[in-house]
Enzyme design. Sequence first.
Site, PDB file in Angstrom:
ATOM      1  N   GLU A   1      -1.024   5.909   2.470  1.00 56.27           N
ATOM      2  CA  GLU A   1      -0.681   4.786   1.249  1.00 56.27           C
ATOM      3  C   GLU A   1       0.687   5.143   0.773  1.00 56.27           C
ATOM      4  O   GLU A   1       1.613   4.012   0.553  1.00 56.27           O
ATOM      5  CB  GLU A   1      -1.743   5.099   0.293  1.00 56.27           C
ATOM      6  CG  GLU A   1      -3.047   4.112   0.566  1.00 56.27           C
ATOM      7  CD  GLU A   1      -4.114   4.097  -0.627  1.00 56.27           C
ATOM      8  OE1 GLU A   1      -4.972   3.696  -0.401  1.00 56.27           O
ATOM      9  OE2 GLU A   1      -4.109   5.032  -1.361  1.00 56.27           O
TER      10      GLU A   1
ATOM     11  N   ASP B   1      -0.942   1.972  -2.519  1.00 58.27           N
ATOM     12  CA  ASP B   1      -2.292   1.522  -2.486  1.00 58.27           C
ATOM     13  C   ASP B   1      -2.329  -0.032  -2.887  1.00 58.27           C
ATOM     14  O   ASP B   1      -3.037  -0.838  -2.276  1.00 58.27           O
ATOM     15  CB  ASP B   1      -3.051   2.257  -3.515  1.00 58.27           C
ATOM     16  CG  ASP B   1      -4.360   1.672  -3.709  1.00 58.27           C
ATOM     17  OD1 ASP B   1      -5.223   1.643  -2.885  1.00 58.27           O
ATOM     18  OD2 ASP B   1      -4.758   1.121  -4.842  1.00 58.27           O
TER      19      ASP B   1
END
Length: 242
Positions: free
Chosen positions: A137, A65
């Site tokens: 992610e 992320d």
Amino acid sequence: MAAAVDMVQRRAVEPDWGRLLNDAIARWVADALGRAPIRPDDYARALTHGSTAHATYERLEFLGDRVLGLAMAEWLYERFPAESEGALSKRFNALVTGAVCADVARAIGVVPHLRLGKQARDDGAGDSDNVLGDVMEALIGAFYLDHGHDAARDLVRRLWGTRIDAQVRVPRHPKSALQEWAAANNRRPPEYSIVDKSGPGHAPRFTVRATIGRLASAEATGTSKQEAETAAALALLAQLGG
């Protein structure tokens, strides 16, 4: 003695399913992400959901992320040198949503490689935006650990390229646009209410109704309350011609 020899022989010819599975993931990673993995176990972990008994993608998702955020911020800063922080933030927020990450995951063929427990698979986790967005992610995190920042930055630019190219103008968030429409037309501010919530914890479904007084309303469904509100605002804008 003969039985022991037979057992050894059978073990010798039995395939190592764990190794074969990781080999299949390594081949897919090389094709989908453009570079052969040095640490294939990280990619296997990035594809593993919490419904299994194995190490899951959560730590890699945390890392990925941040890698995605930095790569995207750097890219937008370079790509739109005349835009304000506010405009760049709108572009950024539109490009790194869970739904967009999930679409990227589907585009590179993540779904067949997900490692899900039976109940999660039966509940539809294999097509959940929440799960696929997290896994995308996590894969970026694994790629970053494998090849470093520059390679991860290039990966993000390749996978998101058509999406940033499609942003001819600064995107307006549907909820902000609906708020502006209401103000411009002397109407009450839009209100949002949850009509229904269903599905398991890892793959929830929210149905939200957006209304502007007694003038009009629209409903939409999403995998989070925020996603459903955004979709309902977009549907109401289309109904109002905004």
